[in-house]
Motif scaffolding. Structure first.
Motif, PDB file in Angstrom:
ATOM      1  N   ASP A  97     -27.036  16.332  -8.835  1.00 39.67           N
ATOM      2  CA  ASP A  97     -26.199  16.201  -7.634  1.00 39.67           C
ATOM      3  C   ASP A  97     -26.074  14.737  -7.203  1.00 39.67           C
ATOM      4  OD1 ASP A  97     -25.867  18.908  -7.629  1.00 39.67           O
ATOM      5  OD2 ASP A  97     -27.405  19.300  -6.104  1.00 39.67           O
ATOM      6  N   LYS A  98     -27.189  14.022  -7.288  1.00 37.30           N
ATOM      7  CA  LYS A  98     -27.146  12.604  -6.890  1.00 37.30           C
ATOM      8  C   LYS A  98     -26.188  11.821  -7.774  1.00 37.30           C
ATOM      9  CE  LYS A  98     -29.997   8.452  -6.509  1.00 37.30           C
ATOM     10  NZ  LYS A  98     -31.341   7.854  -6.723  1.00 37.30           N
ATOM     11  N   ARG A  99     -26.259  12.075  -9.053  1.00 37.28           N
ATOM     12  CA  ARG A  99     -25.362  11.363  -9.963  1.00 37.28           C
ATOM     13  C   ARG A  99     -23.898  11.707  -9.682  1.00 37.28           C
ATOM     14  NH1 ARG A  99     -26.666  10.669 -16.221  1.00 37.28           N
ATOM     15  NH2 ARG A  99     -28.218   9.370 -15.175  1.00 37.28           N
ATOM     16  N   ALA A 115     -21.010   9.073  -8.378  1.00 36.72           N
ATOM     17  CA  ALA A 115     -19.723   8.882  -9.063  1.00 36.72           C
ATOM     18  C   ALA A 115     -18.563   9.109  -8.107  1.00 36.72           C
ATOM     19  CB  ALA A 115     -19.622   9.826 -10.259  1.00 36.72           C
ATOM     20  N   ARG A 116     -18.693  10.136  -7.242  1.00 40.53           N
ATOM     21  CA  ARG A 116     -17.647  10.415  -6.258  1.00 40.53           C
ATOM     22  C   ARG A 116     -17.513   9.268  -5.266  1.00 40.53           C
ATOM     23  NH1 ARG A 116     -12.801  12.137  -5.101  1.00 40.53           N
ATOM     24  NH2 ARG A 116     -12.595  13.018  -3.004  1.00 40.53           N
ATOM     25  N   LYS A 117     -18.651   8.708  -4.843  1.00 32.11           N
ATOM     26  CA  LYS A 117     -18.628   7.580  -3.912  1.00 32.11           C
ATOM     27  C   LYS A 117     -17.923   6.370  -4.537  1.00 32.11           C
ATOM     28  CE  LYS A 117     -21.700   4.296  -1.580  1.00 32.11           C
ATOM     29  NZ  LYS A 117     -23.117   3.895  -1.356  1.00 32.11           N
ATOM     30  N   LEU A 165     -14.576   4.614  -2.996  1.00 33.38           N
ATOM     31  CA  LEU A 165     -14.561   3.194  -2.644  1.00 33.38           C
ATOM     32  C   LEU A 165     -13.447   2.455  -3.370  1.00 33.38           C
ATOM     33  CD1 LEU A 165     -18.387   2.344  -2.621  1.00 33.38           C
ATOM     34  CD2 LEU A 165     -16.861   2.563  -0.643  1.00 33.38           C
ATOM     35  N   ARG A 166     -13.173   2.860  -4.582  1.00 35.95           N
ATOM     36  CA  ARG A 166     -12.143   2.177  -5.367  1.00 35.95           C
ATOM     37  C   ARG A 166     -10.738   2.623  -4.990  1.00 35.95           C
ATOM     38  NH1 ARG A 166     -12.944   4.223 -10.577  1.00 35.95           N
ATOM     39  NH2 ARG A 166     -11.365   5.786 -10.028  1.00 35.95           N
ATOM     40  N   ASP A 167     -10.515   3.917  -4.827  1.00 37.57           N
ATOM     41  CA  ASP A 167      -9.160   4.446  -4.669  1.00 37.57           C
ATOM     42  C   ASP A 167      -8.754   4.661  -3.215  1.00 37.57           C
ATOM     43  OD1 ASP A 167      -9.122   4.482  -7.403  1.00 37.57           O
ATOM     44  OD2 ASP A 167      -9.602   6.629  -7.573  1.00 37.57           O
ATOM     45  N   VAL A 168      -9.714   4.902  -2.307  1.00 33.51           N
ATOM     46  CA  VAL A 168      -9.375   5.264  -0.923  1.00 33.51           C
ATOM     47  C   VAL A 168      -9.735   4.159   0.056  1.00 33.51           C
ATOM     48  CG1 VAL A 168      -9.718   6.953   0.915  1.00 33.51           C
ATOM     49  CG2 VAL A 168      -9.666   7.708  -1.482  1.00 33.51           C
ATOM     50  N   PHE A 169     -10.928   3.605  -0.095  1.00 33.09           N
ATOM     51  CA  PHE A 169     -11.412   2.649   0.898  1.00 33.09           C
ATOM     52  C   PHE A 169     -11.346   1.200   0.414  1.00 33.09           C
ATOM     53  CE2 PHE A 169     -13.678   6.666   1.701  1.00 33.09           C
ATOM     54  CZ  PHE A 169     -13.292   6.883   3.018  1.00 33.09           C
ATOM     55  N   ALA A 170     -10.484   0.915  -0.546  1.00 32.40           N
ATOM     56  CA  ALA A 170     -10.414  -0.447  -1.093  1.00 32.40           C
ATOM     57  C   ALA A 170     -10.010  -1.466  -0.034  1.00 32.40           C
ATOM     58  CB  ALA A 170      -9.432  -0.491  -2.264  1.00 32.40           C
ATOM     59  N   ASP A 171      -9.154  -1.041   0.925  1.00 31.11           N
ATOM     60  CA  ASP A 171      -8.663  -1.962   1.955  1.00 31.11           C
ATOM     61  C   ASP A 171      -9.495  -1.923   3.242  1.00 31.11           C
ATOM     62  OD1 ASP A 171      -6.618  -2.697   0.269  1.00 31.11           O
ATOM     63  OD2 ASP A 171      -5.264  -1.128   0.993  1.00 31.11           O
ATOM     64  N   VAL A 172     -10.560  -1.145   3.242  1.00 31.27           N
ATOM     65  CA  VAL A 172     -11.406  -1.037   4.436  1.00 31.27           C
ATOM     66  C   VAL A 172     -12.523  -2.067   4.330  1.00 31.27           C
ATOM     67  CG1 VAL A 172     -12.909   0.455   5.790  1.00 31.27           C
ATOM     68  CG2 VAL A 172     -10.859   1.390   4.681  1.00 31.27           C
ATOM     69  N   GLY A 173     -12.590  -2.966   5.300  1.00 29.27           N
ATOM     70  CA  GLY A 173     -13.585  -4.023   5.241  1.00 29.27           C
ATOM     71  C   GLY A 173     -15.000  -3.521   5.494  1.00 29.27           C
ATOM     72  N   ASN A 174     -15.194  -2.779   6.589  1.00 26.83           N
ATOM     73  CA  ASN A 174     -16.527  -2.291   6.961  1.00 26.83           C
ATOM     74  C   ASN A 174     -16.483  -0.766   6.920  1.00 26.83           C
ATOM     75  OD1 ASN A 174     -18.958  -1.560   8.173  1.00 26.83           O
ATOM     76  ND2 ASN A 174     -18.899  -3.292   9.597  1.00 26.83           N
TER      77      ASN A 174
END
Length: 438
Positions: free
Chosen positions: A154-156, A160-162, A166-175
């Motif tokens: 589950d951790k792995r 991978a989901r995180k 981070l790459r596809d959804v939160f790329a433009d979010v600074g904090n």
């Protein structure tokens, strides 16, 4: 000697061991508690020495690792004068894909050595090991081991989901932590609609910016110049030269010379020039051919010739030929066809502006005007070609007899075409200037 254990995966207690940063010396002691892998290391070295893969395959990690049960071992050997990368031993695909080199020695004295040389047999299957492990751990321990396995899986997956988020959804979010701690939106549907509207507006702005770049890179229409107007001046100069005569010539000498040429030369053309050259060779009043003294009649005729071909004649002859050469080069122009080509280019350029709101209105003006100018330019070019042909023919006559007047060029047709063309060009260039300002 063994220099480094670079990698051990899924062998005994070593599920994923990477120890390439630890180097071996001539004497290296390995110590640890029970079940920490000392015997496993001995079996790995024994398997390499004997090239017996089943020693390692029988020691697959328990429980089965989350990434499968593929086993791998990488050991690095080197003598004093060798590089470690030259002596790498690999265990892949249930066999030693690359074993020991001939220059490397490996001798193992572990419990397997005693079993091989003292005891009758040493067989401990994987099934026996699994059952033995479950017996030692008990039902609760096995359950805990499986639970740990599931938690690691589950951790792995979550990691991978995180990474994907981070790459596809939160790329433009600074904090990200501050973003996640922000309060929830009261009306998500309204916020989603506003977001879609902003995205659409952004798309249109990007599209318009790209369109502006395309428009800026489009060629501008060419203004037609009236360089052809100098042709009228050249035609006037040509006709002026064609009309020139040598008024200082003595009519009597001229009449006598003409009569002599017509009587004694098979072709009158060029006769005067021949006589003019002959006079230059005479040094006295004797015949240039036999040296005898000339009679009075012959001397009188030569006197008429000399009077006719005086210095003024030479100056006039040189002037006529020089001017005909100069002006002849000036009328060897292709100006009308170059302008016609620019008219066609302008039409092609305007076809690239269909997105301009005045496109159709301008096209209705530019089309007929371009056709009318093209007709005038082709007509003027035909007349220019005819004038050049007449100029060539009459120039030959003028060169032969520069002191005689020759027929003037008829330039009324091309003069009229140029006048009409000038009016049309004014309207055309006015339209081109208006297009440039759009």
């Amino acid at each position: 000697m063994l220099r480094r254990i670079a990698e051990i995966k899924n062998v005994g207690t070593f599920s994923n061991c990477v120890a390439r940063h630890i180097g071996f010396e001539k004497i290296t002691l390995i110590y640890g508690r029970n079940t920490y892998g000392k015997s496993t290391l001995g079996d790995i070295f024994y398997s390499l020495e004997k090239n017996e893969a089943d020693v390692i395959t029988a020691r697959k990690s328990i429980p089965v690792p989350i990434d499968g049960c593929a086993q791998s071992v990488k050991l690095q050997f080197a003598s004093d004068d060798e590089n470690e990368n030259q002596g790498i031993s690999y265990f892949r695909g249930d066999s030693w894909a690359q074993g020991l080199r001939e220059s490397h020695k490996l001798k193992i004295f572990n419990d397997a050595f005693y079993h091989d040389h003292v005891f009758a047999s040493r067989k401990f299957s994987r099934e026996t090991k699994v059952n033995f492990s479950q017996f030692i751990l008990g039902a609760q321990g096995v359950a805990r081991a499986n639970q740990i396995k599931d938690l690691r899986s589950d951790k792995r997956n979550h990691t991978a989901r995180k990474t994907t988020l981070l790459r596809d959804v939160f790329a433009d979010v600074g904090n990200i932590e501050a973003f996640l701690a922000s309060p929830l939106i009261d009306n998500p549907d309204q916020q989603r609609a506003q977001k879609d509207a902003l995205e659409a507006e952004k798309h249109e702005l990007v599209k318009q910016r790209g369109g502006l770049g395309i428009i800026r890179n489009r060629p501008e229409l060419i203004v037609l110049t009236d360089d052809y107007t100098s042709l009228i001046r050249f035609f006037d100069e040509i006709n002026g030269i064609f009309s020139t005569t040598l008024d200082t010539l003595h009519e009597q000498a001229k009449t006598q010379l003409v009569a002599h040429v017509e009587k004694n030369f098979a072709q009158s053309r060029g006769g005067e020039h021949w006589i003019q050259q002959g006079l230059k060779y005479g040094k006295n009043e004797n015949c240039q051919f036999c040296g005898q003294a000339l009679l009075d009649d012959a001397l009188a005729l030569l006197g008429s010739y000399r009077q006719y071909f005086d210095d003024e004649f030479d100056r006039h002859d040189a002037f006529v030929k020089q001017e005909l050469d100069r002006i002849g080069a000036c009328i060897e122009t292709n100006i009308f066809m170059e302008m016609a080509n620019n008219v066609k280019l302008n039409w092609q350029y305007w076809e690239r502006y269909p997105d301009i709101h005045e496109f159709e209105a301008v096209k209705q003006e530019l089309g007929p005007l371009s056709q009318a100018i093209d007709v005038l330019l082709n007509s003027a070019n035909r007349e220019l070609i005819a004038i050049r042909s007449a100029f060539t023919e009459r120039t030959q006559n003028k060169r032969a007899k520069p002191h005689y007047e020759v027929e003037r060029l008829n330039v009324e047709g091309i003069s009229g075409s140029i006048a009409v063309l000038g009016e049309s060009l004014d309207a055309y260039n006015t339209l081109v200037d208006r297009i440039t300002c759009i």
